[in-house]
Write a protein that holds these residues in place. Structure first.
Motif, PDB file in Angstrom:
ATOM      1  N   VAL A  93       7.403  33.696 -20.636  1.00 53.24           N
ATOM      2  CA  VAL A  93       7.322  32.937 -21.383  1.00 53.24           C
ATOM      3  C   VAL A  93       8.437  31.303 -21.740  1.00 53.24           C
ATOM      4  O   VAL A  93       7.637  30.275 -21.717  1.00 53.24           O
ATOM      5  N   THR A  94       9.401  32.031 -22.492  1.00 48.32           N
ATOM      6  CA  THR A  94      10.895  31.014 -21.919  1.00 48.32           C
ATOM      7  C   THR A  94      10.618  29.721 -21.521  1.00 48.32           C
ATOM      8  O   THR A  94      10.266  28.869 -21.411  1.00 48.32           O
ATOM      9  N   CYS A  95      10.609  30.433 -19.849  1.00 48.56           N
ATOM     10  CA  CYS A  95      10.469  29.071 -19.389  1.00 48.56           C
ATOM     11  C   CYS A  95       8.885  28.265 -18.671  1.00 48.56           C
ATOM     12  O   CYS A  95       9.034  27.115 -18.359  1.00 48.56           O
ATOM     13  N   THR A  96       7.929  29.679 -18.960  1.00 48.86           N
ATOM     14  CA  THR A  96       6.588  28.503 -18.295  1.00 48.86           C
ATOM     15  C   THR A  96       6.660  27.186 -20.068  1.00 48.86           C
ATOM     16  O   THR A  96       5.590  26.178 -18.937  1.00 48.86           O
ATOM     17  N   ILE A  97       6.810  27.539 -20.670  1.00 51.00           N
ATOM     18  CA  ILE A  97       6.510  26.714 -21.306  1.00 51.00           C
ATOM     19  C   ILE A  97       7.213  25.305 -21.160  1.00 51.00           C
ATOM     20  O   ILE A  97       6.354  24.727 -21.871  1.00 51.00           O
ATOM     21  N   ALA A  98       8.565  25.531 -21.174  1.00 47.00           N
ATOM     22  CA  ALA A  98       8.734  24.623 -21.089  1.00 47.00           C
ATOM     23  C   ALA A  98       9.066  24.004 -20.339  1.00 47.00           C
ATOM     24  O   ALA A  98       9.362  22.536 -20.200  1.00 47.00           O
ATOM     25  N   TYR A  99       8.329  24.823 -19.136  1.00 46.88           N
ATOM     26  CA  TYR A  99       8.453  23.476 -17.952  1.00 46.88           C
ATOM     27  C   TYR A  99       6.537  23.361 -17.669  1.00 46.88           C
ATOM     28  O   TYR A  99       6.882  21.382 -17.542  1.00 46.88           O
ATOM     29  N   LEU A 113       9.288  37.281 -28.464  1.00 44.10           N
ATOM     30  CA  LEU A 113       8.435  35.727 -28.204  1.00 44.10           C
ATOM     31  C   LEU A 113       8.012  34.347 -29.351  1.00 44.10           C
ATOM     32  O   LEU A 113       8.081  33.682 -28.256  1.00 44.10           O
ATOM     33  N   PHE A 114       8.658  34.380 -30.335  1.00 42.59           N
ATOM     34  CA  PHE A 114       8.829  34.015 -30.784  1.00 42.59           C
ATOM     35  C   PHE A 114       9.746  33.058 -30.605  1.00 42.59           C
ATOM     36  O   PHE A 114       9.924  32.077 -31.059  1.00 42.59           O
ATOM     37  N   VAL A 115      10.394  33.722 -30.809  1.00 45.75           N
ATOM     38  CA  VAL A 115      12.366  33.023 -30.435  1.00 45.75           C
ATOM     39  C   VAL A 115      11.951  32.384 -29.034  1.00 45.75           C
ATOM     40  O   VAL A 115      12.439  31.092 -29.217  1.00 45.75           O
ATOM     41  N   GLY A 116      11.109  32.624 -28.219  1.00 43.43           N
ATOM     42  CA  GLY A 116      10.906  32.120 -27.232  1.00 43.43           C
ATOM     43  C   GLY A 116       9.932  30.808 -27.370  1.00 43.43           C
ATOM     44  O   GLY A 116      10.374  29.887 -26.436  1.00 43.43           O
ATOM     45  N   ILE A 117       9.180  31.300 -27.740  1.00 42.87           N
ATOM     46  CA  ILE A 117       8.549  29.407 -27.931  1.00 42.87           C
ATOM     47  C   ILE A 117       9.883  28.770 -29.114  1.00 42.87           C
ATOM     48  O   ILE A 117       9.583  27.092 -28.928  1.00 42.87           O
ATOM     49  N   ILE A 118      10.197  29.106 -29.920  1.00 39.59           N
ATOM     50  CA  ILE A 118      11.215  28.378 -30.349  1.00 39.59           C
ATOM     51  C   ILE A 118      11.971  27.842 -29.555  1.00 39.59           C
ATOM     52  O   ILE A 118      11.924  26.239 -29.344  1.00 39.59           O
ATOM     53  N   LEU A 162      -1.316  39.850 -41.614  1.00 42.71           N
ATOM     54  CA  LEU A 162      -0.566  40.485 -40.761  1.00 42.71           C
ATOM     55  C   LEU A 162      -0.758  39.916 -39.375  1.00 42.71           C
ATOM     56  O   LEU A 162       0.229  39.160 -39.090  1.00 42.71           O
ATOM     57  N   ASN A 163      -0.759  40.947 -39.160  1.00 44.65           N
ATOM     58  CA  ASN A 163      -1.077  41.240 -37.753  1.00 44.65           C
ATOM     59  C   ASN A 163      -2.072  40.528 -36.308  1.00 44.65           C
ATOM     60  O   ASN A 163      -1.456  39.991 -35.536  1.00 44.65           O
ATOM     61  N   GLN A 164      -2.668  39.434 -37.834  1.00 47.07           N
ATOM     62  CA  GLN A 164      -3.756  38.543 -37.114  1.00 47.07           C
ATOM     63  C   GLN A 164      -2.669  37.354 -36.658  1.00 47.07           C
ATOM     64  O   GLN A 164      -2.934  36.891 -35.587  1.00 47.07           O
ATOM     65  N   LEU A 165      -2.434  37.135 -38.130  1.00 47.68           N
ATOM     66  CA  LEU A 165      -1.335  35.657 -38.134  1.00 47.68           C
ATOM     67  C   LEU A 165      -0.317  35.135 -36.899  1.00 47.68           C
ATOM     68  O   LEU A 165      -0.218  35.113 -36.176  1.00 47.68           O
ATOM     69  N   LEU A 166       0.535  36.568 -36.538  1.00 45.33           N
ATOM     70  CA  LEU A 166       1.551  36.672 -35.520  1.00 45.33           C
ATOM     71  C   LEU A 166       1.020  36.971 -34.432  1.00 45.33           C
ATOM     72  O   LEU A 166       1.195  36.171 -33.984  1.00 45.33           O
ATOM     73  N   TRP A 167       0.118  37.632 -34.229  1.00 46.74           N
ATOM     74  CA  TRP A 167      -0.908  37.047 -32.409  1.00 46.74           C
ATOM     75  C   TRP A 167      -1.214  35.934 -32.920  1.00 46.74           C
ATOM     76  O   TRP A 167      -1.448  35.610 -31.088  1.00 46.74           O
ATOM     77  N   PHE A 168      -1.835  35.594 -33.557  1.00 49.47           N
ATOM     78  CA  PHE A 168      -1.974  34.147 -33.281  1.00 49.47           C
ATOM     79  C   PHE A 168      -1.203  33.232 -32.854  1.00 49.47           C
ATOM     80  O   PHE A 168      -1.889  32.094 -32.055  1.00 49.47           O
ATOM     81  N   PHE A 169      -0.483  33.280 -33.271  1.00 54.41           N
ATOM     82  CA  PHE A 169       0.901  32.882 -33.002  1.00 54.41           C
ATOM     83  C   PHE A 169       1.910  33.056 -31.707  1.00 54.41           C
ATOM     84  O   PHE A 169       2.776  32.560 -31.835  1.00 54.41           O
ATOM     85  N   GLY A 170       0.941  33.874 -31.065  1.00 53.93           N
ATOM     86  CA  GLY A 170       1.865  34.173 -29.749  1.00 53.93           C
ATOM     87  C   GLY A 170       2.725  35.663 -30.251  1.00 53.93           C
ATOM     88  O   GLY A 170       3.175  36.159 -28.937  1.00 53.93           O
ATOM     89  N   LEU A 171       3.006  36.234 -31.483  1.00 54.02           N
ATOM     90  CA  LEU A 171       3.490  36.804 -32.177  1.00 54.02           C
ATOM     91  C   LEU A 171       2.649  38.163 -31.409  1.00 54.02           C
ATOM     92  O   LEU A 171       1.741  38.426 -31.869  1.00 54.02           O
ATOM     93  N   HIS A 172       4.073  39.615 -31.104  1.00 58.72           N
ATOM     94  CA  HIS A 172       3.623  40.872 -30.647  1.00 58.72           C
ATOM     95  C   HIS A 172       3.617  40.819 -32.109  1.00 58.72           C
ATOM     96  O   HIS A 172       4.292  42.445 -32.936  1.00 58.72           O
ATOM     97  N   GLY A 173       2.275  41.246 -32.804  1.00 52.42           N
ATOM     98  CA  GLY A 173       2.325  41.635 -34.873  1.00 52.42           C
ATOM     99  C   GLY A 173       3.027  43.145 -34.516  1.00 52.42           C
ATOM    100  O   GLY A 173       3.129  43.772 -35.523  1.00 52.42           O
ATOM    101  N   THR A 174       1.778  43.438 -33.797  1.00 54.64           N
ATOM    102  CA  THR A 174       2.359  45.631 -34.206  1.00 54.64           C
ATOM    103  C   THR A 174       3.571  45.712 -33.811  1.00 54.64           C
ATOM    104  O   THR A 174       3.948  47.059 -34.015  1.00 54.64           O
ATOM    105  N   ASN A 175       3.952  45.184 -32.884  1.00 55.21           N
ATOM    106  CA  ASN A 175       5.477  45.501 -32.533  1.00 55.21           C
ATOM    107  C   ASN A 175       6.670  44.903 -33.414  1.00 55.21           C
ATOM    108  O   ASN A 175       7.070  45.661 -34.213  1.00 55.21           O
ATOM    109  N   ILE A 176       6.254  43.900 -34.248  1.00 54.45           N
ATOM    110  CA  ILE A 176       6.653  43.692 -35.318  1.00 54.45           C
ATOM    111  C   ILE A 176       6.982  44.396 -36.371  1.00 54.45           C
ATOM    112  O   ILE A 176       7.848  45.057 -37.411  1.00 54.45           O
TER     113      ILE A 176
END
Length: 429
Positions: A88-94, A137-142, A232-246
């Motif tokens: 995702v880091t690659c594709t978002i930057a692209y 994912l969150f770090v990848g987006i940033i 919490l899980n929903q908010l994290l997932w909405f922003f593309g983060l794997h809430g259940t893993n976090i």
């Protein structure tokens, strides 16, 4: 003519949805959709729910040997979900570089390189795979957004450009144009990582992960805790983060131990109505996250209802692709394909539906209308089957799932209708 509230909402959502960085994030996730779907299928096969001697798992174990066949799915997972943050880091930057009409390949490569520079190193000097996947994912987006913006500033400044003589191949020219900007960016990121490592003995990944864990300390068997986890899980997932893993590192030990207590009492003859704990892992998996996080099975059902007369509508096409995996609670295809991630129209129902279902399910069990959970199942066990099994073989568990699905469908429908109208207006405009 005075605008209606719905029209105003659609206009605001449209403006937000067309924001350059949000579009880059959306398109970046869409670009990895084929890998997400393939990875979902691999997860589904590796975690196929057992049904005695007739199960697919038993058959594969007979043919290939106990567990050997799972190496295929595990290898596929390594190339998809295990490196999703990196991809995702690659594709978002692209896509962000594309929106600025700057060198897309260089922006992608530099962003990926910076992401890897920030990944923690293991004791044997390898990359820690935990941070290359959904937890990163969150770090990848940033990283992708920040590095591409910095690259844009530098590469459009003539002071930082090495110009090649005429006749040099275009590919070489592009590479040298990116040389000085890349050097500056790598130096900044390298300095940041070094300071974090030396002064704080940590990494940016670990800082963000620790920050996410703090709000969920001390969770237990209570309705407020369950609502908080759902939010919490929903908010994290909405922003593309794997809430259940976090959140899983904190919540799963708590909720698995609670259901294990229920199971121990159930095996001694205590009724499933009388075991003490309501909020457990199977409570969340089976009654709240049907179809996956956000109760997205209900979202797919709502799509088929709302666009039933439009056979080629994009919502319907995504739903058709995502439905088989969603039956087994794998919903990345719809989360990233519709998308739900950073989609302002989907924000309210995606957050609201699981919270409402948490309240309904809690009081259904608290009042004794439905047995409490007394079994742990693979999270890929389909709804109806899971509701029956986790409540100790009670049809009331199935009925609660059907009620919850119905409620969630009605929550999603009006927002889907707004989304369909917004899409139609864009096509006509």
């Amino acid at each position: 003519m005075k605008r209606s509230k719905k029209q105003a909402f659609i206009e605001i959502a449209g403006k937000i949805g067309s924001q350059r960085h949000l579009v880059a994030v959306r398109d970046g996730f869409v670009a990895v959709m084929p890998l997400v779907i393939i990875g979902s299928l691999a997860i589904l096969i590796n975690n196929f729910p057992p049904f005695g001697d007739l199960s697919l798992v038993a058959g594969l174990n007979t043919i290939f040997g106990e567990g050997n066949w799972q190496q295929i799915g595990g290898t596929i997972w390594n190339g998809t979900f295990a490196i999703l943050g990196l991809l995702v880091t690659c594709t978002i930057a692209y896509h962000l570089a594309k929106s600025y009409n700057i060198d897309r390949l260089s922006a992608s490569l530099i962003s990926v390189a910076c992401y890897i520079m920030l990944v923690p190193i293991t004791d044997d000097f390898g990359l820690d795979m935990n941070w290359l996947g959904t937890q990163g994912l969150f770090v990848g987006i940033i990283v992708s957004l920040t590095i591409t913006e910095l690259f844009r500033i530098l590469v459009t400044n003539s002071k930082f450009i090495i110009r090649m003589p005429e006749g040099v191949p275009p590919g070489v020219t592009k590479s040298f144009r990116a040389l000085v900007p890349a050097l500056i960016i790598f130096s900044i990121v390298g300095l940041l990582q070094t300071l974090l490592t030396i002064l704080a003995e940590t990494t940016i990944f670990e800082i963000i992960y620790a920050a996410m864990q703090q709000p969920i300390q001390g969770l237990g068997n209570s309705l407020p805790a369950a609502i908080f986890i759902a939010l919490l899980n929903q908010l994290l997932w909405f922003f593309g983060l794997h809430g259940t893993n976090i959140s899983g590192a904190i919540t799963e030990p708590v909720y698995i131990s609670l259901v294990e207590r229920n199971i121990a009492l159930f095996q001694t003859g205590v009724s499933a109505y009388e075991v003490p704990n309501i909020v457990t892992k199977p409570f969340l998996d089976s009654f709240i996250y049907m179809g996956g996080i956000g109760t997205t099975l209900a979202l797919l059902i709502a799509i088929f209802i709302v666009v039933r007369h439009e056979k080629k509508h994009p919502y319907r096409e995504i739903a058709k692709v995502a439905a088989p995996a969603s039956l087994f609670n794998i919903n990345e295809p719809v989360i990233f394909g519709l998308p739900v991630v950073l989609n302002p129209i989907m924000f309210i129902p995606f957050i609201l539906a699981p919270v409402v279902l948490t309240i309904i399910s809690y009081f259904a069990m608290y009042t004794g209308m439905v047995p409490r959970t007394v079994a742990i199942l693979p999270w890929t066990t389909p709804p109806v089957i899971s509701g029956y099994l986790v409540t100790g073989g009670s049809l009331r568990g199935v009925m609660l799932q059907l009620v919850n699905l119905t409620v969630a469908v009605f929550i999603y429908i009006p927002f889907l209708m707004a989304g369909v109208r917004a899409y139609k207006q864009r096509m006509e405009g």
